[in-house]
Design a protein around this motif. Structure first.
Motif, short mmCIF file in Angstrom:
data_model
loop_
_atom_site.label_atom_id
_atom_site.label_comp_id
_atom_site.label_asym_id
_atom_site.label_seq_id
_atom_site.Cartn_x
_atom_site.Cartn_y
_atom_site.Cartn_z
N GLY A 111 4.46 -56.66 16.44
CA GLY A 111 4.54 -57.32 17.74
C GLY A 111 4.98 -56.37 18.84
O GLY A 111 4.44 -56.37 19.95
N PHE A 112 5.98 -55.54 18.53
CA PHE A 112 6.42 -54.55 19.51
C PHE A 112 5.31 -53.54 19.79
O PHE A 112 5.07 -53.17 20.95
N ALA A 113 4.62 -53.09 18.74
CA ALA A 113 3.51 -52.16 18.93
C ALA A 113 2.39 -52.80 19.76
O ALA A 113 1.76 -52.13 20.60
N THR A 114 2.15 -54.09 19.55
CA THR A 114 1.16 -54.81 20.34
C THR A 114 1.54 -54.80 21.81
O THR A 114 0.73 -54.50 22.69
N TYR A 115 2.80 -55.13 22.08
CA TYR A 115 3.30 -55.14 23.46
C TYR A 115 3.16 -53.76 24.10
O TYR A 115 2.68 -53.63 25.23
N ALA A 116 3.57 -52.73 23.38
CA ALA A 116 3.53 -51.37 23.93
C ALA A 116 2.09 -50.93 24.18
O ALA A 116 1.78 -50.32 25.22
N MET A 117 1.17 -51.23 23.27
CA MET A 117 -0.22 -50.83 23.45
C MET A 117 -0.87 -51.61 24.58
O MET A 117 -1.65 -51.06 25.36
N ALA A 118 -0.55 -52.90 24.69
CA ALA A 118 -1.10 -53.71 25.79
C ALA A 118 -0.57 -53.20 27.13
O ALA A 118 -1.32 -53.12 28.11
N ALA A 119 0.70 -52.85 27.18
CA ALA A 119 1.28 -52.30 28.42
C ALA A 119 0.61 -50.98 28.78
O ALA A 119 0.32 -50.72 29.96
N LEU A 120 0.34 -50.14 27.79
CA LEU A 120 -0.35 -48.88 28.03
C LEU A 120 -1.76 -49.13 28.55
O LEU A 120 -2.22 -48.46 29.49
N ALA A 121 -2.46 -50.10 27.97
CA ALA A 121 -3.82 -50.43 28.43
C ALA A 121 -3.79 -50.92 29.87
O ALA A 121 -4.64 -50.53 30.69
N LEU A 122 -2.82 -51.76 30.21
CA LEU A 122 -2.72 -52.25 31.59
C LEU A 122 -2.40 -51.11 32.56
O LEU A 122 -2.93 -51.06 33.67
N LYS A 123 -1.54 -50.20 32.13
CA LYS A 123 -1.20 -49.05 32.98
C LYS A 123 -2.43 -48.16 33.17
O LYS A 123 -2.72 -47.71 34.28
N SER A 124 -3.17 -47.92 32.10
CA SER A 124 -4.39 -47.12 32.20
C SER A 124 -5.41 -47.79 33.11
O SER A 124 -6.11 -47.13 33.87
N LEU A 125 -5.48 -49.11 33.03
CA LEU A 125 -6.39 -49.85 33.89
C LEU A 125 -5.97 -49.73 35.36
O LEU A 125 -6.81 -49.49 36.23
N SER A 126 -4.67 -49.85 35.62
CA SER A 126 -4.21 -49.78 37.01
C SER A 126 -4.39 -48.38 37.61
O SER A 126 -4.64 -48.24 38.80
N TYR A 127 -4.27 -47.34 36.78
CA TYR A 127 -4.47 -45.97 37.25
C TYR A 127 -5.92 -45.51 37.15
O TYR A 127 -6.24 -44.40 37.53
N ASN A 128 -6.77 -46.37 36.58
CA ASN A 128 -8.18 -46.02 36.36
C ASN A 128 -8.30 -44.73 35.54
O ASN A 128 -9.10 -43.86 35.86
N ASP A 129 -7.50 -44.63 34.48
CA ASP A 129 -7.54 -43.45 33.61
C ASP A 129 -8.89 -43.37 32.89
O ASP A 129 -9.38 -44.38 32.36
N LEU A 130 -9.45 -42.18 32.87
CA LEU A 130 -10.73 -41.95 32.21
C LEU A 130 -10.58 -40.84 31.18
O LEU A 130 -9.73 -39.96 31.33
N SER A 131 -11.42 -40.88 30.15
CA SER A 131 -11.40 -39.81 29.16
C SER A 131 -12.02 -38.55 29.76
O SER A 131 -12.67 -38.60 30.81
N TYR A 132 -11.83 -37.43 29.09
CA TYR A 132 -12.28 -36.14 29.63
C TYR A 132 -13.65 -35.71 29.14
O TYR A 132 -14.12 -34.66 29.52
N GLY A 133 -14.30 -36.50 28.33
CA GLY A 133 -15.59 -36.09 27.77
C GLY A 133 -16.72 -36.14 28.78
O GLY A 133 -16.54 -36.47 29.96
N MET A 134 -17.91 -35.82 28.29
CA MET A 134 -19.11 -35.88 29.15
C MET A 134 -19.34 -37.30 29.65
O MET A 134 -19.83 -37.50 30.76
N VAL A 135 -19.01 -38.27 28.83
CA VAL A 135 -19.06 -39.67 29.23
C VAL A 135 -17.63 -40.09 29.53
O VAL A 135 -16.78 -40.10 28.64
N ALA A 136 -17.37 -40.42 30.78
CA ALA A 136 -16.01 -40.79 31.18
C ALA A 136 -15.76 -42.25 30.79
O ALA A 136 -16.19 -43.17 31.46
N VAL A 137 -15.06 -42.44 29.69
CA VAL A 137 -14.76 -43.78 29.18
C VAL A 137 -13.42 -44.22 29.77
O VAL A 137 -12.44 -43.49 29.68
#
Length: 178
Positions: A111-137
Motif C-alpha cells: 500500500g505504501f509502495a502504491t501511494y509512492a508510485m502514484a505520487a511519482l506518476a502524478l508528479k511526472s504528469l504535472s512536470y510533463n516528464d518524458l523519457s529520453y529515447g527516440m520516442v518520447a514516452v
C-alpha cells in the motif's frame, strides 16, 4: 465478491500477458528487419535500415508493467515462492494467524509502495516528464501502470489476509515452497 476479485486478478494477468506479447512482436520485427537487411546486402541491394525506435526503452516499460500486473494473480493462484520452514511446523490455527498477519504486513508495504508510485506518476504528469529515447514516452504512463499493479497486489494481499484469518486460505492448497 470472490468472483469480482478473481476477475480483477485475471484481467491484470491478461494485461501482463499482452505486455509480453507486445515485447515479443517488437523484438521479432526488429530481428526480421535485421535479417532482411543482411539478405539484401548479400544480394547486393541497399539495406532498408529499418529499426523499431526506442525498442529497449519501451520493452523495459512493458516488462515492468507485465511484472507488476502479474503479481496479484500469481499470489491468488498460490504460485509465489514461499519460505515456509517455520509455518509448516505450526498448528493450523496458529499458522493461519501468522499467515494472515504476514499478508496484512505485506499489504501495508504494498500500500505504501502504491501511494509512492502514484505520487511519482502524478508528479511526472504535472512536470510533463518524458523519457529520453527516440520516442518520447510520458513517464507518467509506465509509472501509473506500476501503481495500478501495486494497488491490485495490495488488494490481493488484504484478500489473502482475510482468507487466512477466516480459515479459507489457499496457502495449504499447494504452490511453490522452499
Amino acid at each position: 465478491m470472490r468472483r469480482a476479485l478473481d476477475m480483477l486478478y485475471r484481467a491484470a494477468a491478461g494485461l501482463a500477458a499482452l505486455c509480453l506479447v507486445a515485447i515479443l512482436v517488437m523484438v521479432a520485427v526488429q530481428i526480421a528487419a535485421r535479417l532482411l537487411d543482411f539478405a539484401l546486402v548479400k544480394l547486393g541491394l541497399p539495406p532498408t535500415r529499418f529499426i523499431v525506435p526506442s525498442l529497449a526503452e519501451i520493452s523495459g516499460f512493458l516488462l515492468g508493467a507485465a511484472t507488476f500486473l502479474a503479481l496479484a494473480d500469481t499470489l491468488a493462484k498460490n504460485v509465489h515462492i514461499r519460505v515456509d520452514l517455520l509455518t509448516t511446523r505450526l498448528p493450523d490455527g496458529v499458522r493461519r494467524v501468522v499467515d494472515g498477519i504476514v499478508a496484512l504486513l505485506g499489504a501495508g508495504v504494498s500500500g505504501f509502495a502504491t501511494y509512492a508510485m502514484a505520487a511519482l506518476a502524478l508528479k511526472s504528469l504535472s512536470y510533463n516528464d518524458l523519457s529520453y529515447g527516440m520516442v518520447a514516452v510520458p513517464l507518467a504512463l509506465p509509472q501509473a501502470v506500476l501503481a495500478l499493479g501495486l494497488l491490485i497486489l495490495t488488494v490481493a494481499l488484504v484478500d489473502e489476509g482475510v482468507l487466512a484469518f477466516t480459515g479459507n486460505d489457499r496457502i495449504t492448497g499447494g504452490g511453490a515452497s522452499v
